[in-house]
Design an enzyme around this catalytic site. Structure first.
Site, PDB file in Angstrom:
ATOM      1  N   GLU A 139     -15.036  -5.107   2.393  1.00 48.92           N
ATOM      2  CA  GLU A 139     -13.692  -5.015   3.652  1.00 48.92           C
ATOM      3  C   GLU A 139     -14.973  -5.603   4.812  1.00 48.92           C
ATOM      4  O   GLU A 139     -16.147  -4.958   4.443  1.00 48.92           O
ATOM      5  CB  GLU A 139     -12.885  -3.853   3.966  1.00 48.92           C
ATOM      6  CG  GLU A 139     -12.222  -3.325   5.346  1.00 48.92           C
ATOM      7  CD  GLU A 139     -11.724  -2.472   5.262  1.00 48.92           C
ATOM      8  OE1 GLU A 139     -10.364  -1.954   4.953  1.00 48.92           O
ATOM      9  OE2 GLU A 139     -12.010  -1.652   6.151  1.00 48.92           O
ATOM     10  N   LYS A 168       1.002   5.290   0.900  1.00 48.58           N
ATOM     11  CA  LYS A 168      -0.521   5.522   1.924  1.00 48.58           C
ATOM     12  C   LYS A 168       0.726   6.291   2.961  1.00 48.58           C
ATOM     13  O   LYS A 168       1.594   6.285   3.231  1.00 48.58           O
ATOM     14  CB  LYS A 168      -0.559   4.330   3.287  1.00 48.58           C
ATOM     15  CG  LYS A 168      -1.486   4.715   4.765  1.00 48.58           C
ATOM     16  CD  LYS A 168      -1.672   3.841   5.250  1.00 48.58           C
ATOM     17  CE  LYS A 168      -2.286   3.804   6.663  1.00 48.58           C
ATOM     18  NZ  LYS A 168      -2.014   2.290   7.126  1.00 48.58           N
ATOM     19  N   ASN A 228     -10.411  -6.704   7.978  1.00 45.85           N
ATOM     20  CA  ASN A 228      -9.703  -5.228   8.622  1.00 45.85           C
ATOM     21  C   ASN A 228      -9.707  -5.947  10.048  1.00 45.85           C
ATOM     22  O   ASN A 228     -10.616  -6.408  11.207  1.00 45.85           O
ATOM     23  CB  ASN A 228      -9.711  -4.493   8.245  1.00 45.85           C
ATOM     24  CG  ASN A 228      -9.612  -3.482   8.819  1.00 45.85           C
ATOM     25  OD1 ASN A 228      -8.045  -3.309   8.911  1.00 45.85           O
ATOM     26  ND2 ASN A 228      -9.612  -2.149   8.285  1.00 45.85           N
ATOM     27  N   GLU A 236       0.372  -1.733   0.051  1.00 50.76           N
ATOM     28  CA  GLU A 236      -0.082   0.302  -0.059  1.00 50.76           C
ATOM     29  C   GLU A 236       0.965   1.509  -0.163  1.00 50.76           C
ATOM     30  O   GLU A 236       1.812   1.323   0.432  1.00 50.76           O
ATOM     31  CB  GLU A 236      -0.831   0.130   1.194  1.00 50.76           C
ATOM     32  CG  GLU A 236      -1.644   1.014   1.435  1.00 50.76           C
ATOM     33  CD  GLU A 236      -3.077   1.196   2.078  1.00 50.76           C
ATOM     34  OE1 GLU A 236      -3.623   0.077   1.492  1.00 50.76           O
ATOM     35  OE2 GLU A 236      -2.752   0.761   2.968  1.00 50.76           O
ATOM     36  N   GLU A 270      -6.204  -7.203   6.319  1.00 52.20           N
ATOM     37  CA  GLU A 270      -5.760  -6.789   6.410  1.00 52.20           C
ATOM     38  C   GLU A 270      -5.371  -5.689   7.643  1.00 52.20           C
ATOM     39  O   GLU A 270      -5.994  -5.485   8.399  1.00 52.20           O
ATOM     40  CB  GLU A 270      -6.418  -4.933   5.571  1.00 52.20           C
ATOM     41  CG  GLU A 270      -7.095  -6.200   3.801  1.00 52.20           C
ATOM     42  CD  GLU A 270      -8.806  -4.902   4.000  1.00 52.20           C
ATOM     43  OE1 GLU A 270      -9.253  -5.256   3.172  1.00 52.20           O
ATOM     44  OE2 GLU A 270      -8.899  -4.328   4.327  1.00 52.20           O
ATOM     45  N   SER A 271      -4.509  -4.886   7.141  1.00 55.09           N
ATOM     46  CA  SER A 271      -3.795  -3.945   8.631  1.00 55.09           C
ATOM     47  C   SER A 271      -3.691  -5.155   9.359  1.00 55.09           C
ATOM     48  O   SER A 271      -3.904  -5.846   9.876  1.00 55.09           O
ATOM     49  CB  SER A 271      -5.160  -3.513   8.957  1.00 55.09           C
ATOM     50  OG  SER A 271      -6.008  -2.272   8.110  1.00 55.09           O
ATOM     51  N   LYS A 284      -7.675   2.898  -3.139  1.00 50.59           N
ATOM     52  CA  LYS A 284      -8.318   2.664  -1.644  1.00 50.59           C
ATOM     53  C   LYS A 284      -8.983   3.444  -1.464  1.00 50.59           C
ATOM     54  O   LYS A 284      -8.233   5.014  -1.402  1.00 50.59           O
ATOM     55  CB  LYS A 284      -7.162   1.942  -0.728  1.00 50.59           C
ATOM     56  CG  LYS A 284      -7.413   1.940   0.449  1.00 50.59           C
ATOM     57  CD  LYS A 284      -7.246  -0.151   0.613  1.00 50.59           C
ATOM     58  CE  LYS A 284      -7.531  -0.805   1.867  1.00 50.59           C
ATOM     59  NZ  LYS A 284      -7.649  -0.215   3.296  1.00 50.59           N
TER      60      LYS A 284
HETATM   61  O1  LIG Z   1      -4.609   3.640   8.673  1.00 46.86           O
HETATM   62  C1  LIG Z   1      -5.654   4.087   9.410  1.00 46.86           C
HETATM   63  O2  LIG Z   1      -4.987   4.575  10.216  1.00 46.86           O
HETATM   64  C2  LIG Z   1      -7.389   3.938   9.039  1.00 46.86           C
HETATM   65  C3  LIG Z   1      -7.473   4.594   9.654  1.00 46.86           C
HETATM   66  C4  LIG Z   1      -8.998   4.356   9.470  1.00 46.86           C
HETATM   67  C5  LIG Z   1      -9.925   4.480   8.199  1.00 46.86           C
HETATM   68  C6  LIG Z   1      -9.357   3.192   7.544  1.00 46.86           C
HETATM   69  C7  LIG Z   1      -7.708   3.239   7.501  1.00 46.86           C
HETATM   70  N1  LIG Z   1      -6.534   2.582   7.624  1.00 46.86           N
HETATM   71  C8  LIG Z   1      -6.665   2.447   5.714  1.00 46.86           C
HETATM   72  C9  LIG Z   1      -6.782   0.755   5.594  1.00 46.86           C
HETATM   73  O3  LIG Z   1      -7.597  -0.209   5.308  1.00 46.86           O
HETATM   74  C10 LIG Z   1      -5.180   0.618   6.053  1.00 46.86           C
HETATM   75  O4  LIG Z   1      -4.548   1.291   5.295  1.00 46.86           O
HETATM   76  C11 LIG Z   1      -4.818  -1.148   5.243  1.00 46.86           C
HETATM   77  O5  LIG Z   1      -5.425  -1.442   5.471  1.00 46.86           O
HETATM   78  C12 LIG Z   1      -3.238  -1.192   5.370  1.00 46.86           C
HETATM   79  O6  LIG Z   1      -3.002  -1.035   6.747  1.00 46.86           O
HETATM   80  P1  LIG Z   1      -1.578  -0.942   7.480  1.00 46.86           P
HETATM   81  O7  LIG Z   1      -0.835  -2.029   6.895  1.00 46.86           O
HETATM   82  O8  LIG Z   1      -1.424  -0.963   9.431  1.00 46.86           O
HETATM   83  O9  LIG Z   1      -1.459   0.115   7.407  1.00 46.86           O
END
Ligand SMILES: O=C(O)c1ccccc1NCC(=O)[C@H](O)[C@H](O)COP(=O)(O)O
Length: 267
Positions: free
Chosen positions: A167, A58, A187, A56, A217-218, A118
């Site tokens: 999601e 970001k 998520n 991603e 995800e995340s 996204k």
């Molecule tokens: O990343 C955040 O803080 C967030 C907060 C609220 C809604 C969405 C958010 N993130 C979007 C995403 O879906 C993440 O960027 C993506 O899943 C990747 O997650 P990460 O690896 O933890 O950066």
């Protein structure tokens, strides 16, 4: 993210879209698109990839603030591709994530991987925007939509030649699945607390339907976690901050994949 912040983001999004539509109408965007061009398939890319990593792009997030403020969309997606990503996710929300649609437009000619737009998709207009910048797939967040709106948007996305990633965060949100969903993502970020816990996906894994491509995800920060998720049946892994918080996200992905392969073979 508190539910109130999700509501805040969606309320902001409605105003943003209304403003954008006044500048560039849906009819104009549609005309620009011409005949639907087939997307690069996210689903197939995940099934074919040895890593399954959706890397991603970001710049910032509501939970962490700025992560990589001056990230370059002409450089990082290409570096991700060269490092072995299966697909790319590009955050296009400006107010909360510091992204723009222009980031996809910039990245597109540099890479051949599928690109996920996204964002917080709540209207057909955003699907037209996604197609106009040549995204291949869009995110539909269950907690931001009704099941009917999700169905309508997913169907419209397909009609435009876009794939869909649904999601979910809870088992109950599996009710949002419909015939136009290509990939389902769990998520790991808790909507009330921002807390991320990759074992959330492990807990939900059993409840996910067979025969659909699944991603987690995340909050994925180690190859060990990815391998546990793969063992539990996940085909893809959406990872942003772990790479973007470094000076060279592409190199961070390269090291992650090297560690992944070593861990995998020594298991
Ligand atoms: O990343 C955040 O803080 C967030 C907060 C609220 C809604 C969405 C958010 N993130 C979007 C995403 O879906 C993440 O960027 C993506 O899943 C990747 O997650 P990460 O690896 O933890 O950066």
């Amino acid at each position: 993210m508190s539910k109130d912040i999700l509501e805040e983001i969606i309320a902001h999004k409605r105003i943003e879209i209304a403003g954008q539509e006044k500048v560039v109408s849906a009819a104009f965007l549609e005309k620009q698109l011409g005949e639907p061009v087939p997307a690069r398939s996210l689903k197939q890319a995940l099934m074919a990839s040895p890593t399954g990593i959706i890397a991603e792009f970001k710049r910032r997030s509501p939970s962490k603030g700025w992560i990589h403020r001056h990230a370059d969309a002409a450089q990082i997606p290409l570096a991700y591709q060269q490092a072995g990503a299966a697909a790319l996710s590009i955050l296009t929300d400006e107010a909360y994530f510091g992204g723009t649609l222009k980031d996809i437009r910039t990245a597109r000619p540099t890479v051949s991987l599928p690109i996920l737009r996204k964002d917080f998709i709540i209207s057909r207009y955003q699907l037209l925007q996604a197609k106009a910048v040549q995204a291949d797939a869009v995110l539909l967040i269950a907690s931001a939509l009704t099941p009917q709106a999700c169905l309508t948007l997913a169907k419209e996305a397909h009609a435009l030649g876009l794939e869909t990633l649904l999601e979910i965060h809870t088992e109950a949100e599996l009710d949002y699945l419909n015939e136009y969903i290509d990939v389902v993502g769990v998520n790991n970020r808790h909507l009330g607390t921002f807390h991320t816990d990759a074992s959330h996906s492990l807990r939900l894994a059993e409840a996910l339907p067979r025969g659909i491509v699944k991603i987690s995800e995340s909050g994925i920060s180690s190859p060990d976690t990815l391998l546990q998720l793969r063992e539990a049946g996940f085909d893809g892994f959406l990872i942003g901050e772990t790479f973007m918080k470094t000076d060279e996200p592409g190199e961070a992905l390269s090291r992650f994949i090297a560690d992944l392969l070593t861990t995998d073979y020594t298991d």
